[in-house]
Design an enzyme around this catalytic site. Structure first.
Site, PDB file in Angstrom:
ATOM      1  N   SER A  50       0.801  -1.229   0.000  1.00  0.00           N
ATOM      2  CA  SER A  50       0.000   0.000   0.000  1.00  0.00           C
ATOM      3  C   SER A  50       0.831   1.275   0.000  1.00  0.00           C
ATOM      4  CB  SER A  50      -0.952   0.011   1.199  1.00  0.00           C
ATOM      5  OG  SER A  50      -0.230   0.014   2.388  1.00  0.00           O
ATOM      6  N   LYS A  76      -6.464   3.747   8.715  1.00  0.00           N
ATOM      7  CA  LYS A  76      -5.506   4.672   8.093  1.00  0.00           C
ATOM      8  C   LYS A  76      -6.049   6.099   8.075  1.00  0.00           C
ATOM      9  CE  LYS A  76      -3.359   1.196   5.091  1.00  0.00           C
ATOM     10  NZ  LYS A  76      -3.231   0.699   3.718  1.00  0.00           N
TER      11      LYS A  76
END
Length: 843
Positions: A731, A774
Site C-alpha cells: 500500500s 488509516k
C-alpha cells in the site's frame, strides 16, 4: 475387672487419638493418620522400634468434632484399647499421611499423662484378660453361672440364629461361623460388635462396658436388630449375598497373638452412604444417555475398589466432575431489546456494529427459541474495549460470563483435556469453564485467539476447530470426559488484534466483526463518560476536588497519546489523579496542623496553603504533571524539501502515518532502500522507479544534470523512518511514486496530504485494506487531504460523519490523478495522459 496374672501389656503406652472408627479388643481396623501428634507417634515409635513391645500402642477415640479440632490436646476418653500395629503404609497423596492396620488386644484405663508432645504418652491400667481373645473355646474357663451365664447363653443363641438366617456359601458368613465356633464366649460381644454393621456411637458403648454383664447387655440388642431386619427382608424378597454384606461389616485382619483371623476389607458406613449419595447425584444430573451409561459403569467399578487404590481417587474425581457439569442447567435470556440497547449504550460509547449484531441475535431469539449460539470474532487494535464489550454482552443477555485467555497457549490439551490414563490428567479449559459457570449457555470469551502457539504437544488452534464449528460443537468430546457434551447453546466471542495469524480454517468458522480505533471526538466522550469517573473513584477523589475540562482532554489525546484505543489515555488520567491526590492530602495535613497549633504563626508560614477546590487542570498544569508534549501533530514541518511524501500504514495497533524520504546523488543508476523493508515493499519501489522512467518525458522529469532519464548517472536512496520498525505490504506504492516525482521534478508535495494505494506497472491504483484505521490516523495527525484508490470509495461509509466532514478525500483510479492531487496546482503533463484508453482498469 482385674487384669489377672496372665499376659500383660506395658504400663506405659503411647496413645493414638482417632476420629474415625472405634477399635474393640479382638477386631482389626485400618486407621488413616495425618495429625502432627499421631504422625510423630508413627515415625518415632512404630517405625524406629525393633521389639514386639514397641508395636503395641493405645487407641483412644477422639470425640471432639474434627471440623473444630485444634492443636490443643482434647479431653481423653476414659477407656481405650491396647492394640498391636501389624502394618504401616505411608503416602504423600493427597497429603502426607500413614495408614495403620491395628489389631485390638484388650481394654485399658488412663491413670495419668506422662507427656503430651511430640506424641501422647500415658500411664495405663489393663482392664481385660488378654487370654480370653487368644485361647480357644475348648481350653477356656467353664461357662459362668447365674445372670452372666444366662446373658452369655442368650447372646450365643442369638448369634447362632443370625448365622442360620445367612447363606453359608458366602465366604463372609463362613468366616463368621468359624469365629463363633473358635472364640470363648466372653470374647464374642467385642468381636461380633466390630463385625456387625453398627454406628461408632454403639461401638463406643461396648468399649465403655468394662464388666462382662454390661458388655453382653450392650451387644445383644445389636444382634436382635439385625435378626429383625433380616426377617423383614425375607418377607419382602429372597435374601441374597448382597444382604450378607449389608448385615456384616467385616474387616481384613492381621495376626492375633496365638490365632489368625482372615476377615474382609472394612467398608465404613460413611463410605457406603457417600457412594449411594454419588449414585443419586448421577441419576439426578439429567445427563445424556451415553454419559449416564459411562457414569454407571464407573460407579460400579468404584464400589468394587478399595479406597487405598490410587485409581479410586481418579474415578471418584471423574464422577464428581460428571455430576457437576451443567448437562441441562441453563439461564433464561433477557430478550427485552429496548433494555438491552440502553444497557449497551450506557456501557460503551460508539461500537455501533457490535451493538447491532447483539440486538439482531436477541431479536431472532424472540422469534426462534432453539437458535444456536453465534460464534463472533472481534478484531481490532488493543485498548478499544473488545474484552469489556464481551462482558457487557453477557450482562445484557442475562447470562453467565467466562473468559479464557488463549495468549501463549501451545498445548492442545489445554483445549481438549488430557486422557485419564495420564498422571495429573484434567479436563480442558472449555469443560472447566462450564463447570465454573454451572450453566450450559454462558458467554465464553476466547481472548487473544490470534496469539495461539504451536508446539510438539499439538496445535491448539486445530483443537478449537471443533469447539467453534456450529455443525460439530453439539457433540464436543473432551479427552478427559470421553463423552460428548453439547456446546451449541454457548455464545462464543473471540478477540484478536489481527486476522493475519489466525489459521484460515479457524477464521472461516467465525463471524468477523472489525472494531476500529476511536476518533478524537469519540475519545473525548469516552474519557468524560467512563475513564475520568473511573480514575477519580480509584484514587479516592470526587468531581468537587478535581475537574478536567474538555479542551484539556483534547490536548492530552492529541499531544500525549498516539493510539487507536484508550489505555494510554487512561494512564495519563491516572497520573493527573495521583498528582492531585498529593495536593489534596497535603492540604488535609496542613488544615489539621492549623487546628492543633493555632498559636504558632511562624510554622504556618512555612507550610503549603491548602489548594482551592476543585483543582482545574489547564494546559500549564498539564505540562507540570505530564511533562512536555510527546507528539507533534503538524506534519508540514517535515515536508520542507522535495523528495518527501506522507503515506498511511496499518498496524495491529491501529493506523499510522508513514514518511517516505528520497535523495539523489551522482552515481551509476543504483537504487538503495533502507528502513527494514519487506520484499513486497521493495518491489513497490522498483515498480515506482520503472513507471517514472517510462513516463519521464510526459512529466518532464530529469536527472541531476537535466537529462531525460532520471536514473542516468544518478543514484537514488529511499528511506522509510523509523529505521527500527519492520515494514511490508503493497500500500506504499503511490507514496513512493509521489516522493520520487517530487525529487525528480524539484517540486514540494503539499504539506497536508497523505495517501495510500497499490500500484501496477501500467500506472493503475489498486485497492488496499485497513482504510478506516488509516484515515483515522491521518485525522489524528492533522492531515487535510487523503488520496485513496477509487475502488476503496465504499470504505468511506464506515467513517464517522465528523471525520468525513473534516477531510478532503480524493479517489484515484491511476497515478496521473494521484500526482495531480498531491501537488499544488496539479502536476505538469497530467492533462495529456488522459488520452491513453489502455490505462482504464477492467478489474
Amino acid at each position: 475387672m482385674d487384669s489377672g496374672g496372665g499376659i500383660q501389656i506395658p504400663s506405659r503406652l503411647p496413645l493414638l487419638l482417632t476420629h474415625e472408627g472405634v477399635l474393640l479388643p479382638g477386631s482389626t481396623v485400618r486407621f488413616s493418620v495425618d495429625s502432627p501428634r499421631n504422625m510423630h507417634l508413627v515415625s518415632q515409635r512404630l517405625l524406629k522400634g525393633t521389639s514386639l513391645k514397641s508395636t503395641i500402642i493405645g487407641v483412644i477415640p477422639n470425640t471432639r468434632d474434627p471440623e473444630h479440632d485444634t492443636d490443643d490436646l482434647p479431653t481423653l476418653h476414659k477407656i481405650g484399647t491396647a492394640g498391636i500395629a501389624v502394618q504401616v503404609v505411608g503416602s504423600n497423596w493427597p497429603k502426607p499421611h500413614y495408614t495403620l492396620l491395628i489389631t485390638g488386644l484388650c481394654r485399658f484405663s488412663v491413670s495419668g499423662l506422662l507427656k503430651e508432645r511430640p506424641f501422647v504418652l500415658a500411664e495405663v491400667q489393663q482392664l481385660d484378660k488378654l487370654e480370653q481373645y487368644t485361647t480357644p473355646a475348648t481350653e477356656g474357663v467353664p461357662a459362668e453361672e447365674g445372670e452372666l451365664g444366662e446373658l452369655s447363653h442368650n447372646f450365643y443363641q442369638a448369634a447362632v440364629q443370625l448365622l442360620g438366617m445367612l447363606d453359608m456359601s458366602v465366604p463372609v458368613v463362613a468366616k463368621f461361623r468359624r469365629l463363633l465356633d473358635s472364640l470363648p464366649r466372653e470374647a464374642l460381644p467385642d468381636v461380633l460388635a466390630s463385625m456387625i454393621r453398627t454406628s461408632n456411637k454403639e461401638k463406643l458403648q461396648v468399649l465403655d462396658a468394662v464388666t462382662l454383664e454390661e458388655r453382653f447387655k450392650k451387644a445383644l440388642p445389636m444382634l436382635t436388630r439385625q435378626i429383625e431386619g433380616l426377617k423383614l427382608i425375607k418377607k419382602t424378597r429372597k435374601i441374597g449375598p448382597d444382604n450378607e454384606k449389608r448385615v456384616l461389616s467385616v474387616r481384613k485382619g492381621g495376626v492375633f497373638p496365638g490365632r489368625q483371623f482372615n476377615l474382609d476389607e472394612d467398608d465404613e458406613d460413611e463410605d457406603g452412604d457417600d457412594t449411594a449419595a454419588l449414585e443419586r447425584k448421577v441419576h439426578g444430573a439429567k445427563m445424556s444417555e451415553a454419559a449416564l451409561r459411562v457414569c454407571l459403569k464407573e460407579l460400579k467399578r468404584l464400589k468394587k475398589m478399595p479406597q487405598s487404590m490410587p485409581e479410586y481417587a481418579l474415578t471418584r474425581n471423574y464422577l464428581d466432575l460428571m455430576v457437576e457439569l451443567p448437562w441441562s442447567k441453563s439461564t433464561k435470556d433477557c430478550l427485552d431489546i429496548r433494555a438491552a440497547r440502553t444497557l449497551l449504550d450506557n456501557d460503551h460509547y460508539a461500537m455501533d456494529k457490535l451493538k447491532r449484531r447483539v440486538l439482531e441475535y436477541l431479536a431472532v431469539r424472540q422469534l426462534k427459541t432453539s437458535l444456536k449460539g453465534p460464534i463472533l470474532c472481534f478484531v481490532g487494535p488493543p485498548g478499544v474495549g473488545k474484552t469489556s464489550v464481551g462482558r457487557s454482552i453477557a450482562r445484557t443477555l442475562g447470562r453467565e460470563f467466562h473468559r479464557i485467555a488463549l495468549g501463549g497457549v501451545c498445548d492442545q490439551s489445554d483445549i481438549r483435556g488430557h486422557r485419564r490414563t495420564y498422571v495429573g490428567s484434567m479436563p480442558g479449559r472449555i469443560i472447566n469453564g462450564l463447570k465454573t459457570v454451572a450453566v450450559n449457555n454462558p458467554v465464553f470469551l476466547l481472548d487473544e485467539v490470534d496469539k495461539l502457539g504451536k508446539s510438539l504437544q499439538g496445535d491448539p488452534a486445530a483443537a478449537l476447530l471443533e469447539v467453534l464449528d456450529p455443525e460439530q460443537n453439539h457433540s464436543f468430546t473432551d479427552h478427559y470426559l470421553n463423552v460428548a457434551f453439547d456446546l451449541s447453546q454457548v455464545l462464543f466471542i473471540a478477540t484478536a488484534n489481527t486476522t493475519a495469524t489466525i489459521p484460515p480454517a479457524l477464521l472461516d468458522r467465525m463471524e468477523v466483526l472489525q472494531v476500529p480505533g476511536y476518533t478524537q471526538e469519540e475519545k473525548v466522550e469516552i474519557a468524560h463518560r467512563h475513564l475520568i469517573p473511573n480514575q477519580l473513584e480509584q484514587h479516592g477523589l470526587t468531581p468537587q476536588q478535581l475537574h478536567i475540562p474538555q479542551d484539556t482532554t483534547q490536548h492530552i489525546i492529541s499531544s500525549y497519546t498516539r493510539e487507536a484505543g484508550v489505555r494510554s489515555l487512561e494512564r495519563k488520567f491516572g497520573a493527573i489523579c495521583r498528582a492531585v491526590a498529593v495536593k489534596v492530602a497535603e492540604g488535609h495535613r496542613v488544615t489539621k496542623t492549623e487546628a492543633s497549633s493555632p498559636e504558632d504563626p511562624t510554622q504556618q508560614e512555612d507550610k503549603a496553603v491548602p489548594p482551592e477546590l476543585p483543582i482545574v487542570i489547564d494546559h500549564v498544569a498539564l505540562k507540570d504533571i505530564l511533562g512536555p508534549p510527546l507528539f507533534e501533530m503538524e506534519v508540514s514541518e517535515r515536508l520542507t524539501l522535495p523528495g518527501v511524501a506522507v503515506g498511511l500504514a496499518w498496524t495491529p495497533l491501529g493506523g499510522e502515518i508513514l514518511f517516505v524520504e528520497a535523495s539523489r546523488m551522482e552515481g551509476e543508476g543504483q537504487l538503495t532502500l533502507t528502513g527494514q523493508l519487506g520484499d513486497v515493499m521493495k518491489e513497490s519501489a522498483h515498480l515506482a522507479i520503472s513507471w517514472l522512467r517510462a513516463n519521464a518525458k510526459t512529466y518532464q522529469l530529469t536527472n541531476m544534470v537535466g537529462g531525460p532519464d532520471p536514473l542516468e548517472a544518478t543514484d537514488i536512496h529511499l528511506h522509510f523512518p523509523a529505521g527500527a520498525v519492520t515494514k511490508d505490504g503493497p500500500s506504499a506504492g503511490v507514496t513512493i511514486v509521489t516522493c520520487l516525482a517530487s525529487l525528480f521534478s524539484g517540486r514540494l508535495v503539499r504539506s497536508d496530504v497523505a495517501m495510500t494505494g497499490e500500484i501496477t506497472l501500467r500506472g493503475l491504483v489498486l485497492p488496499v485494506g485497513g482504510i478506516k484505521d488509516k484515515v483515522l490516523a491521518a485525522h489524528r495527525a492533522g492531515v487535510k487531504r487523503v488520496i485513496l484508490p477509487k475502488r476503496n470509495e465504499k470504505d468511506l461509509e464506515e467513517l464517522p460523519a465528523n471525520v468525513r466532514a473534516d477531510l478532503d478525500f480524493v479517489t484515484a483510479a491511476n497515478l496521473d490523478q494521484v500526482l495531480n492531487a498531491a501537488f499544488n496546482g496539479g502536476f505538469p503533463g497530467t492533462a495529456s495522459t488522459h488520452t491513453h484508453p489502455q490505462l482504464s482498469s477492467k478489474l
